[in-house]
Design an enzyme around this catalytic site. Structure first.
Site, short mmCIF file in Angstrom:
data_model
loop_
_atom_site.label_atom_id
_atom_site.label_comp_id
_atom_site.label_asym_id
_atom_site.label_seq_id
_atom_site.Cartn_x
_atom_site.Cartn_y
_atom_site.Cartn_z
N ALA A 111 1.10 -1.20 0.36
CA ALA A 111 0.07 0.12 -0.34
C ALA A 111 0.68 1.49 -0.18
O ALA A 111 2.03 1.39 0.63
CB ALA A 111 -0.86 0.05 1.37
N LYS A 112 0.41 2.67 -0.17
CA LYS A 112 1.18 3.45 -0.14
C LYS A 112 0.01 4.99 0.63
O LYS A 112 -0.77 5.28 -0.20
CB LYS A 112 1.66 4.39 -1.20
CG LYS A 112 3.19 4.96 -0.62
CD LYS A 112 4.43 3.97 -0.44
CE LYS A 112 5.45 5.24 -0.48
NZ LYS A 112 6.70 4.06 0.31
#
Ligand code: NAD
Length: 421
Positions: A111-112
């Site tokens: 994720a980011k």
């Protein structure tokens, strides 16, 4: 779009990551439906972040939390505060996290997050307000077993502490919801220098395998922030000659080797510009690419090694990708033809997320580890991944990046299939 069309010098992280994925998916013969699944995010959340500024105005920033894949465990990845942290950039970085966590075999997905804001323009109170409002708006998709943020460019331990506080107001004390925290709030010893430490372990392993001893070797590093500065210090301690470094203000060159401990104090601890350090000749940010060296280490931005000049001119034996996506796909091809080895980002800079995993484990077990234990386990984990990639390179005669992708993609695709997709 062909690789050539996609690989412009100005190519940004999102496009580089997509292009590399297509090459790797062809290589491992990924089925079309799996290709679609792994090319796009599992979930993408876009929010507006309204903040009252010190002068009374309300400013509205755009923020994202993109969960690329969670087949192998909770999503994991940093939060970036940067003017260019748009949806495409954040997705590219989230995707890289999926391959990184799979390659080093930690039980996380990728994720980011990002807020399109320049944190240097904010007061401390405004920065806290951005963090708390952003956290509130994405909290519904976070959680110690759902999605665990960490620092990235423009965010630090203090930002993670505010995030922890805001999330804990809703859900009770939850240190395992975020990593990269201050030690006094459940952070891990060794986390701050973990990415540099992991890079050093991999370089030492490569040095032994390919007879390129670190001692007396020549090192050039672009970027003197968390990753570049700690790595410079560790390589200097191991006997390397760090002959040139740069930051956003320019570079410094000393053929006999820079005085790294003093430069670390000047540019990293005191946050002063690298070129103002008195122990070398000033060079420009372009000239640094022409300094002859054994190890060339981009540790700042994406897309900096490209076909628009420097890929053909670099004078080094190995490129160590400390930054995310520093090399465009065409530059990659040029470097392969020139017999320059490129050690890929999602292997080399994985030390940070590995120690983030240790931090999460310590939080869940409510049992802190010693620094020695953190470094021993980091060494074990990252060199195991390094050896797997090296063995595949030797067996299949492919590039290091291709081998690393093949391992990561196969692991993620297998987890998706076993879950019934
Ligand atoms: P940082 O913000 O601490 O440091 C960045 C450095 O790059 C600074 O010295 C800055 O002055 C320099 N820089 C910026 N623009 C430049 C330019 N045009 N020319 C030369 N230097 C320039 O960031 P960081 O945490 O060290 O991260 C660096 C890179 O490593 C990023 O690509 C990041 O995504 C990646 N990375 C970081 C970690 C981590 O744990 N910090 C982990 C994995 C990957």
């Amino acid at each position: 779009m062909t690789v050539e069309e996609q690989s412009r010098p100005s190519m940004r992280t999102g496009a580089i990551v997509k292009s590399q994925f297509d090459i790797a998916a062809d290589l491992v013969g990924l089925e079309p439906y799996m290709r679609r699944l792994l090319r796009s995010p599992f979930r993408s959340v876009a929010v507006e972040v309204p903040v009252r500024m010190d002068d009374g105005r309300i400013e509205v920033y755009r923020g994202y939390r993109i969960q690329h894949n969670g087949a192998r465990g909770p999503c994991k990845g940093g939060i970036r505060f940067h003017a260019e942290a748009d949806e495409d950039e954040v997705l590219g970085l989230a995707t890289t996290m999926t391959w990184k966590t799979a390659l080093v075999d930690i039980p996380f997905g990728g994720a980011k997050g990002g807020v399109q804001v320049d944190p240097r323009q904010l007061s401390k109170r405004e920065l806290e307000a951005v963090t708390r409002t952003f956290t509130n708006r994405i909290a519904i998709v976070l959680g110690p077993y759902r999605d665990i943020p960490a620092p990235d460019m423009g965010t630090d331990q203090q930002v993670m502490a505010w995030l922890l506080d805001e999330y804990s107001k809703r859900s009770g004390y939850s240190p395992a919801v975020v990593t990269g925290k201050p030690i006094s709030l459940g952070g891990s010893l060794g986390r701050e220098e973990a990415t540099g430490q992991g890079l050093r372990y991999c370089m030492e392993a490569y040095a032994r395998d390919f007879d390129l001893p670190i001692e007396d070797s020549r090192v050039v590093i672009q970027g003197f922030g968390n990753v570049g500065a700690h790595l410079a210090r560790l390589l200097h301690d191991a006997g390397a000659r760090v002959v040139a470094v740069s930051d956003i203000d320019g570079g410094l060159h000393n053929d006999g080797g820079l005085d790294v401990p003093r430069l670390f104090e000047h540019a990293y601890a005191q946050r002063k510009p690298v070129p103002e350090f008195p122990g070398g000749d000033r060079i420009t940010n372009d000239e640094i690419w022409r300094v002859a060296c054994d190890w060339l280490i981009p540790a700042a931005l994406g897309g900096v090694i490209n076909e628009d000049g420097n890929a053909k001119a670099l004078d080094c034996k190995v490129i160590v990708e400390a930054a995310n996506s520093p090399t465009t796909p065409i530059a990659d091809k040029i470097l392969t033809e020139r017999n320059i080895t490129v050690l890929p980002d999602f292997l080399m800079n994985s030390g940070g997320v590995i120690v983030s995993y240790f931090e999460w484990v310590q939080n869940l077990q409510q049992q802190p580890w010693s620094l020695d234990k953190v470094n021993e386990e980091l060494h074990r984990k990252i060199t195991a991944a390094y050896r797997m990639v090296r063995d595949l390179v030797n067996k299949e005669h492919v590039t290091w990046r291709t081998a690393a992708y093949a391992i990561a993609l196969t692991r993620v695709a297998e987890a998706e299939q076993l879950r019934g997709h």
